[in-house]
Write a protein that holds these residues in place. Structure first.
Motif, PDB file in Angstrom:
ATOM      1  N   UNK A 174       0.804  -1.233   0.000  1.00  0.00           N
ATOM      2  CA  UNK A 174       0.000   0.000   0.000  1.00  0.00           C
ATOM      3  C   UNK A 174       0.836   1.282   0.000  1.00  0.00           C
ATOM      4  N   UNK A 175       2.131   1.163  -0.257  1.00  0.00           N
ATOM      5  CA  UNK A 175       3.034   2.311  -0.403  1.00  0.00           C
ATOM      6  C   UNK A 175       3.180   3.130   0.879  1.00  0.00           C
ATOM      7  N   UNK A 176       3.198   2.461   2.009  1.00  0.00           N
ATOM      8  CA  UNK A 176       3.461   3.149   3.279  1.00  0.00           C
ATOM      9  C   UNK A 176       4.834   2.755   3.833  1.00  0.00           C
ATOM     10  N   UNK A 177       5.666   2.178   2.989  1.00  0.00           N
ATOM     11  CA  UNK A 177       6.997   1.722   3.426  1.00  0.00           C
ATOM     12  C   UNK A 177       7.989   2.861   3.578  1.00  0.00           C
ATOM     13  N   UNK A 178       7.791   3.940   2.801  1.00  0.00           N
ATOM     14  CA  UNK A 178       8.752   5.038   2.781  1.00  0.00           C
ATOM     15  C   UNK A 178       9.931   4.803   1.873  1.00  0.00           C
ATOM     16  N   UNK A 179       9.979   3.665   1.185  1.00  0.00           N
ATOM     17  CA  UNK A 179      11.111   3.342   0.306  1.00  0.00           C
ATOM     18  C   UNK A 179      11.122   4.271  -0.909  1.00  0.00           C
ATOM     19  N   UNK A 180      12.274   4.795  -1.235  1.00  0.00           N
ATOM     20  CA  UNK A 180      12.440   5.736  -2.344  1.00  0.00           C
ATOM     21  C   UNK A 180      12.157   5.047  -3.681  1.00  0.00           C
ATOM     22  N   UNK A 181      11.523   5.774  -4.589  1.00  0.00           N
ATOM     23  CA  UNK A 181      11.191   5.254  -5.917  1.00  0.00           C
ATOM     24  C   UNK A 181      12.402   5.394  -6.842  1.00  0.00           C
ATOM     25  N   UNK A 182      12.984   4.271  -7.239  1.00  0.00           N
ATOM     26  CA  UNK A 182      14.196   4.306  -8.053  1.00  0.00           C
ATOM     27  C   UNK A 182      13.985   4.999  -9.383  1.00  0.00           C
ATOM     28  N   UNK A 336     -10.250  -9.999  -1.113  1.00  0.00           N
ATOM     29  CA  UNK A 336     -10.733  -8.841  -1.861  1.00  0.00           C
ATOM     30  C   UNK A 336     -11.085  -7.702  -0.918  1.00  0.00           C
ATOM     31  N   UNK A 337     -11.728  -8.029   0.188  1.00  0.00           N
ATOM     32  CA  UNK A 337     -12.062  -7.002   1.171  1.00  0.00           C
ATOM     33  C   UNK A 337     -10.797  -6.374   1.751  1.00  0.00           C
ATOM     34  N   UNK A 338      -9.786  -7.192   1.954  1.00  0.00           N
ATOM     35  CA  UNK A 338      -8.512  -6.702   2.465  1.00  0.00           C
ATOM     36  C   UNK A 338      -7.877  -5.747   1.461  1.00  0.00           C
ATOM     37  N   UNK A 339      -7.877  -6.140   0.193  1.00  0.00           N
ATOM     38  CA  UNK A 339      -7.288  -5.325  -0.864  1.00  0.00           C
ATOM     39  C   UNK A 339      -7.930  -3.950  -0.936  1.00  0.00           C
ATOM     40  N   UNK A 340      -9.249  -3.912  -0.967  1.00  0.00           N
ATOM     41  CA  UNK A 340      -9.968  -2.654  -1.141  1.00  0.00           C
ATOM     42  C   UNK A 340     -10.044  -1.867   0.165  1.00  0.00           C
ATOM     43  N   UNK A 341     -10.294  -2.568   1.262  1.00  0.00           N
ATOM     44  CA  UNK A 341     -10.489  -1.897   2.543  1.00  0.00           C
ATOM     45  C   UNK A 341      -9.265  -1.181   3.055  1.00  0.00           C
ATOM     46  N   UNK A 342      -8.066  -1.568   2.598  1.00  0.00           N
ATOM     47  CA  UNK A 342      -6.847  -0.919   3.075  1.00  0.00           C
ATOM     48  C   UNK A 342      -6.791   0.556   2.697  1.00  0.00           C
ATOM     49  N   UNK A 343      -7.604   0.982   1.730  1.00  0.00           N
ATOM     50  CA  UNK A 343      -7.629   2.396   1.350  1.00  0.00           C
ATOM     51  C   UNK A 343      -8.051   3.272   2.522  1.00  0.00           C
ATOM     52  N   UNK A 344      -8.807   2.710   3.457  1.00  0.00           N
ATOM     53  CA  UNK A 344      -9.202   3.481   4.643  1.00  0.00           C
ATOM     54  C   UNK A 344      -7.970   3.821   5.476  1.00  0.00           C
ATOM     55  N   UNK A 345      -7.046   2.871   5.566  1.00  0.00           N
ATOM     56  CA  UNK A 345      -5.832   3.097   6.352  1.00  0.00           C
ATOM     57  C   UNK A 345      -4.923   4.129   5.691  1.00  0.00           C
ATOM     58  N   UNK A 346      -4.746   4.053   4.384  1.00  0.00           N
ATOM     59  CA  UNK A 346      -3.870   5.009   3.719  1.00  0.00           C
ATOM     60  C   UNK A 346      -4.503   6.400   3.669  1.00  0.00           C
ATOM     61  N   UNK A 354      -6.404   7.773  -3.398  1.00  0.00           N
ATOM     62  CA  UNK A 354      -6.955   6.739  -2.506  1.00  0.00           C
ATOM     63  C   UNK A 354      -6.450   5.365  -2.930  1.00  0.00           C
ATOM     64  N   UNK A 355      -5.727   4.685  -2.033  1.00  0.00           N
ATOM     65  CA  UNK A 355      -4.990   3.488  -2.440  1.00  0.00           C
ATOM     66  C   UNK A 355      -5.090   2.388  -1.402  1.00  0.00           C
ATOM     67  N   UNK A 356      -5.427   1.178  -1.870  1.00  0.00           N
ATOM     68  CA  UNK A 356      -5.473   0.004  -1.010  1.00  0.00           C
ATOM     69  C   UNK A 356      -4.250  -0.859  -1.226  1.00  0.00           C
TER      70      UNK A 356
END
Length: 435
Positions: A174-182, A336-346, A354-356
């Motif tokens: 979900x791109x919350x790692x903070x890792x730099x985009x090469x 599927x619920x996990x995939x989509x529902x993670x957008x609430x966290x981000x 808005x990203x899951x």
């Protein structure tokens, strides 16, 4: 566990004669894909959009109404032709899947400008970061199979990864790692274009990873590095290449015959050349990026992207993939619920989009959508599934100057009898070295 995918072959009878490729193709529901399990219910977003009323939902003309079917097909094709010309896009392919499974497929322009080769329904385009939807599904299925844990550190599976030891699989997804985009490291554009036919390794791409954006879990920033790393993890725990796992688990069962993982597979149909432009003026000639290897847009950028963006496909295959995935026919309901529902966290971390877990959730004309955009130098694409309308639209182009979301918005206006507002462009948060 992943839902069983059962392919049943049947013969569909097309109502009405074909008008030819220049007018696109309007096809009946495809019975060649019948799944053994029912669709999962769509999962509401944190801020759900107003649902379309039943009377406003899209539908094809009534069976036997050939005039209406021809008119709809003609309107969609005319819009595709007009917008392609307006934005000076060399070539485009678009597919609309209606709620009853019926499909319209339209093409316009050229796959190869110098050779004057037209785009056909079988022409494959680079889809960039739409590839992430395939990898995210694979990772979720590997988790459901017990081969990895989403909240486990990524280095538990590949200890040599050059990332912080506390970064989890979920944070990569979900791109919350903070890792730099090469792909945004100064100097990589020049290196990629110095030899477009070169084969890049993951190690070479990871050599361009810079200082982290933030500590893991404390922010949101789109990074292709996340999915390059996830590809390495998926190969380690899955015991096979990403290409092999995607083909065995999804591409073959779903009948996505024109979809290839370009890092390891040759195209199964003609590919569109990718083009860049020397500026923004619409009269500028397109500059061909083909390197002679048959990889689109060119091999160095595709192999550098790896699992983050190396799939090439047709608009038909991409639309069918999204329709099946978000309609609940690929993942089990919990995944599927996990995939989509993670957008609430981000959303709590103020995600720019808005990203899951490998899915963008944006609102278009008051309708909630699930899907992804994709961009590489020489290609740009978008696919959106409208769960409240049961509609899917995919638009693929062989350039990266004009946003195909504008074409998607116009096709939506024709397909759905609702007041349509302009589609907000998605910022370049995908693999997109500057032209």
């Amino acid at each position: 566990m992943r839902r069983a995918l059962v392919v049943a072959v049947a013969i569909a009878v097309v109502v009405g004669a074909s008008i030819g490729l220049n007018l696109g193709r309007l096809q009946p529901a495809n019975p060649a894909l019948a799944f053994a399990t029912p669709s999962a219910s769509p999962v509401p977003s944190a801020a759900a959009s107003p649902q379309a009323s039943p009377s406003a939902l899209p539908s094809l003309p009534a069976p036997g109404d050939l005039k209406a079917a021809v008119r709809l097909r003609s309107d969609l094709q005319a819009s595709l032709d007009k917008l392609r010309a307006r934005d000076a896009i060399p070539g485009v392919s678009a597919t609309v899947i209606f709620p009853d499974g019926s499909t319209w497929l339209g093409v316009s322009g050229l796959a190869n400008v110098a050779a004057k080769t037209p785009v056909t329904p079988e022409t494959a385009f680079a889809v960039g970061s739409i590839s992430k939807t395939f990898l995210a599904v694979l990772v979720l299925d590997l988790a459901a199979d017990g081969k990895l844990r989403l909240d486990a550190p990524a280095r538990e599976y590949v200890p040599t990864l050059p990332i912080a030891s506390t970064i989890t699989i979920r944070q990569l997804l979900d791109h919350t790692s903070g890792v730099y985009d090469f792909f945004f490291k100064p100097g990589i554009d020049k290196a990629l274009r110095a030899d477009r036919s070169a084969i890049w390794t993951p190690a070479r791409s990871l050599g361009y990873v810079g200082k982290p954006y933030f500590k893991p879990g404390l922010g949101w920033h789109y990074s292709n590095t996340n999915y390059l790393v996830l590809g390495l993890i998926a190969e380690k725990v899955g015991g096979a290449s990403v290409a092999r796992q995607l083909r065995d688990r999804y591409l073959e069962p779903l009948g996505l015959a024109e979809t290839v993982y370009e890092v390891a597979e040759k195209p199964r149909s003609a590919v569109a050349h990718g083009y860049r432009f020397a500026g923004s003026k619409k009269t500028l000639p397109p500059i061909d990026l083909a390197d002679g290897t048959g990889v689109t847009p060119f091999r160095s950028v595709v192999t550098a992207a790896g699992a983050a963006g190396s799939i090439a496909s047709t608009s038909s295959d991409i639309a069918r993939w999204a329709h099946a995935l978000y309609g609940g026919q690929v993942l089990d309901q919990a995944s599927l619920e996990l995939m989509i529902g993670d957008a609430k966290a981000t959303a709590l971390l103020k995600a720019r989009v808005p990203y899951g877990l490998g899915v963008q959730e944006v609102t278009i004309s008051g309708l909630r959508t699930l899907g992804h955009s994709g961009r590489l130098l020489g290609s740009q694409a978008v696919v959106r599934y409208f769960p409240d309308a049961g509609l899917t639209i995919a638009v693929l182009t062989n350039q990266n100057r004009a946003d195909p979301s504008r074409i998607l918005g116009e096709l939506l206006r024709i397909a759905v009898p609702l007041p349509v507002t302009p589609v907000p462009p998605v910022a370049c948060t995908v693999a997109c070295p500057a032209p």
